[in-house]
Design an enzyme around this catalytic site. Structure first.
Site, PDB file in Angstrom:
ATOM      1  N   GLU A 232       0.839  -1.209   0.000  1.00  0.00           N
ATOM      2  CA  GLU A 232       0.000   0.000   0.000  1.00  0.00           C
ATOM      3  C   GLU A 232       0.872   1.258   0.000  1.00  0.00           C
ATOM      4  O   GLU A 232       1.917   1.298   0.657  1.00  0.00           O
ATOM      5  CB  GLU A 232      -0.889  -0.006   1.248  1.00  0.00           C
ATOM      6  CG  GLU A 232      -1.785   1.215   1.383  1.00  0.00           C
ATOM      7  CD  GLU A 232      -2.489   1.269   2.731  1.00  0.00           C
ATOM      8  OE1 GLU A 232      -3.439   2.056   2.867  1.00  0.00           O
ATOM      9  OE2 GLU A 232      -2.077   0.515   3.648  1.00  0.00           O
TER      10      GLU A 232
ATOM     11  N   LYS B 113      -9.811   2.156  -2.945  1.00  0.00           N
ATOM     12  CA  LYS B 113     -10.260   1.650  -1.653  1.00  0.00           C
ATOM     13  C   LYS B 113     -11.618   2.257  -1.311  1.00  0.00           C
ATOM     14  O   LYS B 113     -11.808   3.469  -1.377  1.00  0.00           O
ATOM     15  CB  LYS B 113      -9.230   2.009  -0.577  1.00  0.00           C
ATOM     16  CG  LYS B 113      -9.543   1.475   0.812  1.00  0.00           C
ATOM     17  CD  LYS B 113      -8.426   1.851   1.792  1.00  0.00           C
ATOM     18  CE  LYS B 113      -8.699   1.298   3.183  1.00  0.00           C
ATOM     19  NZ  LYS B 113      -7.630   1.654   4.148  1.00  0.00           N
TER      20      LYS B 113
ATOM     21  N   CYS C 103      -5.334  -2.598   3.078  1.00  0.00           N
ATOM     22  CA  CYS C 103      -5.168  -2.421   4.518  1.00  0.00           C
ATOM     23  C   CYS C 103      -6.407  -2.858   5.306  1.00  0.00           C
ATOM     24  O   CYS C 103      -6.737  -4.020   5.396  1.00  0.00           O
ATOM     25  CB  CYS C 103      -4.785  -0.969   4.824  1.00  0.00           C
ATOM     26  SG  CYS C 103      -4.255  -0.698   6.538  1.00  0.00           S
TER      27      CYS C 103
END
Length: 514
Positions: free
Chosen positions: A280, A337, A391
């Site tokens: 990430e 995301k 994440c």
């Protein structure tokens, strides 16, 4: 009417009844701390179960819902204070700006999540006027509290009670009922053991509930999928640069970490990888201004596709994104995301927070990142279809069951440098393993500072890079397993069953007798 309590439990109950409410809440908080030690990295799950037995006992001995709420809240506060103590780590990266928030963050988060458990305790006390009724209602109420915690206000199911079993074969029960179902089963076993112990005169009878929990754990092994048969599989390279968060965006260190990832990407191997994955926010440049960096990456990979995390801007909006980079630095796939971290990646009521000078930890202004449209699959040709998880998204079981179709594997890229070195990274890894077991899907997990890991469809770690080390590994992509029952049903059947059970127990409050 309930039977008179036998001699030994009666003496314990008498001692407990003589304590003040403050002392009882202190005992509850201590039991919560004990249960927290059942989570990784400690993984003392017998102690975790013992703490839950204490909670069951003391709540059952409480005479008013208000006091039961206080005990549940105190237990939850102790539990979450221990299991989420890593939450202070992000605030210590830039102590001058955010350090003052650290104690408030831990206290408010632990105390806030504990409210769910307080409500469950109050409901159990209000409806469970006899030992049997309490033993029936308590796992339903607390199970609903945990399920609600995973969804409301964007949800936060970290340190779910079902994760007490992640280092045991009992984890495989989640293939049938999911992690919330394992939580409810655990609470039901605790309630049954607590009810049993209340009726025994001698401590030797403690061996019976211990045997029940051992059987529960060992029986899960029968649900474990077999090891995948050896076969030719695509090779994936996992890149772990080990960039500490306080150096990650430092202009002096940015070239160091970028060159390190390029060197790992260009490293020769007997079997060249079919896909290379960076973590990430692997590069500091936004997608629109990263053309040169992407060409460097493509040249280093020799044309092998590289999946990496980076910032993407769309007008005034910013996204925490994953891009797949092909030959010549061209972007062949994008994912934004969609499940963002409150107070980290965005600020609720951001315009007010910005006016007050409070910014998100991982974003540069009071508004932070914008969410993407939702779970999306990325077609990677011979490697199949991957579901990207960035994440925090990996802690939500419904982020996988909500995908538009069943993926072939899960691609988890993360920056666990935010989480410190003690508990956070290992708990995050354990939850990624739980996703593999629940879904019957392999997980390729690439973390900036570790732990990067290849996890097969049975939740077994086949290869990994330890926390705090730079390096890379080449590993065959494990094949997907058969769809599990939970992957087909999700959480709704359990939620409906628990609501019906609670409503039925409430409606029959006057008809059930011990």
């Amino acid at each position: 009417p309930s039977l008179p309590m036998p001699e030994a439990p009666a003496r314990v109950a008498g001692w407990y009844a003589a304590r003040s409410q403050r002392q009882k809440m202190t005992l509850a908080a201590a039991a919560g701390l004990a249960t927290g030690l059942g989570q990784v990295p400690f993984a003392l799950y017998p102690l975790g179960v013992a703490g839950l037995l204490v909670l069951f006992w003391i709540t059952a001995e409480t005479d008013t819902p208000r006091r039961a709420f206080g005990l549940g809240w105190a237990f939850g506060t102790g539990y979450f204070a221990l299991t989420l103590h890593w939450i202070v780590e992000p605030f210590l990266v830039d102590i001058a700006r955010h350090g003052w928030m650290a104690p408030f963050a831990l206290v408010l988060l632990a105390g806030g999540l504990a409210l769910f458990w307080g409500v469950a305790g109050a409901v159990s006390c209000a409806l469970g006027r006899t030992p049997l009724r309490f033993a029936l209602i308590w796992p339903v109420a607390l199970g609903l509290a945990e399920l609600t915690r995973g969804y409301v206000f964007t949800g936060f199911p970290w340190a779910m009670l079902g994760y007490l079993w992640t280092e045991t074969p009992a984890l495989y029960w989640s293939r049938l009922v999911g992690p919330y179902g394992v939580t409810v089963l655990t609470l039901a076993l605790v309630a049954g053991a607590g009810l049993f112990l209340r009726g025994r005169r001698h401590a030797g009878w403690l061996a019976v509930p211990v045997a029940v929990f051992a059987a529960f754990a060992l029986a899960g092994a029968t649900l474990a999928p077999p090891d995948p048969a050896p076969e030719d599989r695509p090779v994936v390279r996992l890149i772990q640069p080990n960039a500490p968060q306080h150096q990650k965006w430092d202009p002096e260190f940015i070239p160091v970490f970028f060159r390190r990832q390029l060197e790992f990407t260009a490293a020769e191997a007997e079997a060249p990888p079919d896909l290379i994955i960076w973590p990430e926010t692997a590069i500091p440049w936004p997608l629109g201004r990263a053309d040169d960096a992407l060409r460097f990456i493509s040249d280093a990979s020799g044309g092998t596709p590289v999946a990496l995390g980076l910032l993407r801007r769309d007008g005034t909006r910013a996204h925490n994104a994953m891009a797949v980079v092909g030959a010549g630095g061209t972007v062949t796939a994008l994912y934004d995301k969609h499940h963002l971290v409150p107070f980290g990646e965005y600020m609720p009521l951001g315009h007010i927070a910005a006016w007050a000078g409070i910014n998100g930890l991982a974003a540069g202004d009071g508004f932070g990142y914008s969410p993407g449209p939702g779970p999306e699959l990325v077609d990677l040709g011979a490697l199949g279809r991957a579901l990207p998880l960035i994440c925090y998204e990996a802690i939500f079981p419904h982020n996988i069951t909500g995908a538009p179709a069943r993926p072939d594997w899960l691609m988890h890229i993360t920056n666990d440098a935010w989480f410190g070195q003690i508990a956070g990274p290992y708990q995050h890894l354990a939850q990624a393993r739980a996703r593999a077991v629940e879904q019957g899907l392999p997980v390729i997990r690439v973390a900036n500072t570790g732990v990067s890991a290849v996890i097969d469809a049975g939740g077994r770690i086949t290869q990994s890079l330890p926390l705090g080390e730079a390096g890379f590994i080449d590993a065959p992509l494990p094949p997907p397993g058969a769809p599990t029952l939970y992957s087909r049903t999700g959480d709704w059947p359990l939620a409906i069953a628990l609501l019906i059970a609670l409503a039925g127990l409430a409606l029959t409050a006057r008809t059930i007798r011990d």
